[in-house]
Structures are given as structure tokens and as C-alpha cells.
Design a protein around this motif. Structure first.
Motif, PDB file in Angstrom:
ATOM      1  N   GLU A  13       0.831  -1.205   0.000  1.00  0.00           N
ATOM      2  CA  GLU A  13       0.000   0.000   0.000  1.00  0.00           C
ATOM      3  C   GLU A  13       0.865   1.255   0.000  1.00  0.00           C
ATOM      4  O   GLU A  13       0.569   2.245  -0.686  1.00  0.00           O
ATOM      5  N   LEU A  14       1.957   1.212   0.758  1.00  0.00           N
ATOM      6  CA  LEU A  14       2.840   2.375   0.847  1.00  0.00           C
ATOM      7  C   LEU A  14       3.536   2.635  -0.486  1.00  0.00           C
ATOM      8  O   LEU A  14       3.631   3.783  -0.953  1.00  0.00           O
ATOM      9  N   TRP A  15       4.030   1.553  -1.125  1.00  0.00           N
ATOM     10  CA  TRP A  15       4.653   1.696  -2.438  1.00  0.00           C
ATOM     11  C   TRP A  15       3.623   2.190  -3.459  1.00  0.00           C
ATOM     12  O   TRP A  15       3.926   3.066  -4.298  1.00  0.00           O
ATOM     13  N   GLY A  16       2.434   1.638  -3.394  1.00  0.00           N
ATOM     14  CA  GLY A  16       1.389   2.075  -4.319  1.00  0.00           C
ATOM     15  C   GLY A  16       1.045   3.540  -4.133  1.00  0.00           C
ATOM     16  O   GLY A  16       0.838   4.270  -5.111  1.00  0.00           O
ATOM     17  N   GLU A  17       0.983   3.965  -2.866  1.00  0.00           N
ATOM     18  CA  GLU A  17       0.703   5.377  -2.568  1.00  0.00           C
ATOM     19  C   GLU A  17       1.760   6.275  -3.177  1.00  0.00           C
ATOM     20  O   GLU A  17       1.457   7.318  -3.784  1.00  0.00           O
ATOM     21  N   GLY A  18       3.032   5.879  -3.026  1.00  0.00           N
ATOM     22  CA  GLY A  18       4.121   6.683  -3.572  1.00  0.00           C
ATOM     23  C   GLY A  18       4.090   6.730  -5.086  1.00  0.00           C
ATOM     24  O   GLY A  18       4.275   7.805  -5.695  1.00  0.00           O
ATOM     25  N   LEU A  19       3.846   5.564  -5.712  1.00  0.00           N
ATOM     26  CA  LEU A  19       3.822   5.506  -7.178  1.00  0.00           C
ATOM     27  C   LEU A  19       2.695   6.346  -7.744  1.00  0.00           C
ATOM     28  O   LEU A  19       2.885   7.110  -8.711  1.00  0.00           O
ATOM     29  N   ILE A  20       1.517   6.213  -7.175  1.00  0.00           N
ATOM     30  CA  ILE A  20       0.365   6.989  -7.652  1.00  0.00           C
ATOM     31  C   ILE A  20       0.613   8.483  -7.478  1.00  0.00           C
ATOM     32  O   ILE A  20       0.294   9.295  -8.366  1.00  0.00           O
ATOM     33  N   THR A  21       1.201   8.864  -6.347  1.00  0.00           N
ATOM     34  CA  THR A  21       1.490  10.284  -6.109  1.00  0.00           C
ATOM     35  C   THR A  21       2.471  10.825  -7.133  1.00  0.00           C
ATOM     36  O   THR A  21       2.300  11.939  -7.669  1.00  0.00           O
ATOM     37  N   VAL A  22       3.528  10.042  -7.452  1.00  0.00           N
ATOM     38  CA  VAL A  22       4.520  10.480  -8.448  1.00  0.00           C
ATOM     39  C   VAL A  22       3.869  10.651  -9.818  1.00  0.00           C
ATOM     40  O   VAL A  22       4.110  11.644 -10.522  1.00  0.00           O
ATOM     41  N   ILE A  23       3.034   9.683 -10.206  1.00  0.00           N
ATOM     42  CA  ILE A  23       2.365   9.761 -11.512  1.00  0.00           C
ATOM     43  C   ILE A  23       1.468  10.995 -11.582  1.00  0.00           C
ATOM     44  O   ILE A  23       1.476  11.741 -12.570  1.00  0.00           O
ATOM     45  N   LEU A  24       0.697  11.216 -10.514  1.00  0.00           N
ATOM     46  CA  LEU A  24      -0.189  12.389 -10.506  1.00  0.00           C
ATOM     47  C   LEU A  24       0.610  13.688 -10.558  1.00  0.00           C
ATOM     48  O   LEU A  24       0.216  14.646 -11.251  1.00  0.00           O
TER      49      LEU A  24
END
Length: 384
Positions: A13-24
Motif C-alpha cells: 500500500e505504501l509503495w502504491g501510494e508513492g507511485l500513484i502520487t509520483v504519476i499524478l
């Protein structure tokens, strides 16, 4: 303290949160760049004044390029993006920490009151954890105290029932003999009546002591404080017990330093304390020839000793003397055995005054030592 261990799912979840934030953020940055280029392309004046300035800082005689507004803008965006990603990840990580703390709290609430939360987290959450642990400790202590009080009440009822039943059985037995006219002569009738009377008095003493003990244990019991001379009080006590002491061949000696020793206390309750101690000395100080009543002023307290030179108290009994219904072995006969509440009452009354009492016994002298503050309202701390 240990750090919160994230599960595999939480790490994902933490990695996903970071990845989604970077993409956005990349999409947002691209949108800002495209919008900015469109604005500059449509406005020549803006192009010449801002975006068209390639080098705002130069270095050396050859005008070496040091920085440009375009590079500066990209750097600022990168820093802002990094801050946003860090903030989002920290926020999600703290939410996960909170979930772990709540899970621990539910585990404790399910009855595992010996468990404590030992997580190393941020300062605000750490204060919450400390408060939770302190609350659980307080709850456990309250429950243990309630159990102790309940057990104490049960023991009190058991002991009182036993001590009342013994003389009550005798009273019923002797009165039953009289009721059935099972006596040979008037002298025997008087004997039965007298025995029943003595047993009734014994019951009365027990009930009165029990009432006094219960009252002394209440912290709301009022103290009628007056200023008095402790030495004079001890001298009055000595005079009131002079005849009884003479019958037992005991000499009562009073000593005070200084004299007068002025202090504040409830004299009625202190009289009960000293009466109990003197009566105990008469009953259990076997072979005693002297009873010493000493009062001394030491700093802001008065130290009073009630001592006798009779047989010493066994060391294994000293720590239990002030327990309810406790009596030293060998003193349980009907002749000397009291209610077993006298010393417990004395201790409670002394505690109400903010003082403490303890016993000390050697082959030469057995002493009950009382420490009382000279001014009521002060609490003395008993040394360990």
C-alpha cells in the motif's frame, strides 16, 4: 520501545501510494508546462520578458552560463514534488501506525490487561500511547484494589462471625440451662448467669471495637483538632491507670522533652490509641515491671513511645501486629484475648493524623513508636 512492523500488504500500500502520487505529480507538472508554453507563445511581450531570458546569471569575463529561469523553474518543481511525495508517504505511514495502535488497544480491551503498547512512533502518537498505558495501569490497579477490598471485607465478616459466634454460643448454652432449670442450687444459677453476662460483655466489646475500626478506616472521618501538651496528656493517662498498674506490680514512668510539648491533634482519638497500647502492655507484657511513656520533639514532629520491659514479641509477629484480628500465639485465651482490633484501630487513627506507628521488640524493651506531626495537616513519610 520497538518500531511498528508493517505487514506485506501495508508495504505494498505504501509503495502504491508513492507511485500513484509520483504519476499524478508528473501529470500535473506536464500540464503546468504545457499551459505555461501556451501562455508564452500567445504573448510576445511575456516571451521577451520572462521565458525568453535564457541566462539571468553569468560567470566570468566570457559570460559562462550559470543558471537560467527555465532550469530554476524545473528545480523548484522537483523540490515541491519531493516534499509532496514525502508528506503523502509519512501521512499514510502514520495512519498505518494508528491502525496498529488501535489493534493493540482492542487486544487489551479483550481482557489482556497485562499487555502494554511498546511502539516507537511520532511525538503526538507517542503521547497517546503513554496515556493509554497509564490508563490501563490505573484500571488494573483499581481492579486489584477492588479485589483486595472485597477480599478484606470477606475476611472481616468471617472473623467477626467467628468471634461473635463463640460467646453467643456460650450465652445461649448457659441461658438454655437456666431456661430448662438444669441447675442444682442457687449458687449454680448465679454461676450460669454470671458466665452469660461476661460473654455478653465480651460481645459488646467486639461490636464496639468493630464499629470504632470501621469509623477509623474512613478517610472522611473528621478530626476535632485542638492544641494541647502531649506530656500532660501522658501524665493524665498514667494517673488513670495507676491502680491497675499497682495490682500488676508495674510502675508507670512519664518523660517529656521538652515539657510542655505543644502540638495539634484530636485528643479523643489519641486517647483511644494510648489506651489500647497501655492495655496491650498490661495484657501481653508478661513479667513487666515498668511501663515507659516517652514524648520527644524532633524537628516538626513528635515521637511518642509506649514501652514495657516484659517478654519480647517474636520477630515474625512484629510485621503482623497491626493486622485486623491478629494476636500473637500464646495470647488467645479468654482471659487476655481481646477483639484483635485494638492495634488496627490505633494505626488507623494515627494515619488520620498524618503520622505512622510501628513496633520494636528486644529482650530488654518492647516499644510501640508513634510519629505525629506537630501541626495537623502535615503528612509524615514512614522510612523504609
Amino acid at each position: 520501545m520497538e518500531k511498528v512492523h508493517l505487514t506485506g500488504k501495508e508495504k505494498s500500500e505504501l509503495w502504491g501510494e508513492g507511485l500513484i502520487t509520483v504519476i499524478l505529480l508528473l501529470m500535473l507538472n506536464l500540464a503546468v508546462v504545457v499551459l505555461g508554453k501556451q501562455m508564452i507563445a500567445s504573448d510576445p511581450h511575456l516571451q521577451n520578458s520572462i521565458w525568453g531570458i535564457k541566462n539571468v546569471l553569468t560567470f566570468g569575463q566570457n559570460n559562462v552560463h550559470f543558471w537560467s529561469w527555465r532550469n530554476f523553474f524545473v528545480g523548484v518543481m522537483a523540490v515541491v514534488d519531493a516534499i509532496v511525495v514525502y508528506w503523502r508517504l509519512i501521512r499514510r505511514y502514520r495512519q498505518m501506525q494508528m491502525r496498529h495502535v488501535i489493534a493493540e488497544l482492542h487486544y487489551i480491551a479483550d481482557g489482556h490487561l497485562d499487555h502494554r503498547i511498546h511502539f516507537e512512533v511520532n511525538n503526538d502518537l507517542q503521547k497517546v500511547i503513554s496515556s493509554i498505558n497509564a490508563l490501563v495501569d490505573s484500571t488494573v490497579n483499581s481492579m486489584e484494589e477492588e479485589r483486595r477490598i472485597e477480599k478484606s471485607k470477606d475476611e472481616l465478616i468471617t472473623n467477626v462471625s467467628h468471634d461473635i459466634r463463640t460467646p453467643l454460643t456460650s450465652i445461649i448454652g448457659y441461658l438454655g440451662l437456666i431456661e430448662d432449670k438444669q441447675y442444682q442450687n442457687p449458687d449454680e444459677l448465679v454461676k450460669y448467669t454470671h458466665t452469660a453476662y461476661l460473654k455478653a460483655k465480651q460481645m459488646k466489646v467486639l461490636v464496639e471495637d468493630l464499629f470504632e475500626y470501621t469509623k477509623s478506616r474512613q478517610t472522611t472521618t473528621p478530626l476535632n483538632a485542638v492544641e494541647f501538651n502531649m506530656v500532660a496528656m501522658l501524665e493524665q493517662l498514667a494517673a488513670s491507670y495507676e491502680l491497675e498498674a499497682e495490682k500488676k506490680g508495674i510502675s508507670i514512668q512519664v518523660h517529656g522533652d521538652p515539657d510542655p510539648l505543644m502540638m495539634e491533634a484530636d485528643t479523643e482519638k489519641l486517647s483511644r490509641v494510648f489506651n489500647n497500647l497501655i492495655i496491650n502492655a498490661f495484657k501481653y507484657g508478661k513479667g513487666a515491671k515498668n511501663l515507659f511513656l516517652d514524648a520527644q520533639k524532633v524537628g516538626s514532629e513528635a515521637i511518642i513511645k509506649v514501652s514495657n520491659d516484659g517478654d519480647p514479641i517474636p520477630n515474625d509477629s512484629l510485621s503482623q501486629l497491626f493486622d485486623r484480628f491478629y494476636r500473637v500465639e500464646g495470647s488467645r485465651s479468654q482471659e487476655t484475648g481481646g477483639s484483635g482490633l485494638g492495634l488496627a484501630i490505633a494505626q488507623s487513627f494515627i494515619s488520620l493524623h498524618g503520622g505512622y506507628i510501628y513496633a520494636d521488640s528486644t529482650p530488654e524493651l518492647t516499644s510501640f513508636v508513634i510519629h505525629l506531626p506537630l501541626k495537623l495537616g502535615t503528612t509524615l513519610k514512614k522510612p523504609q
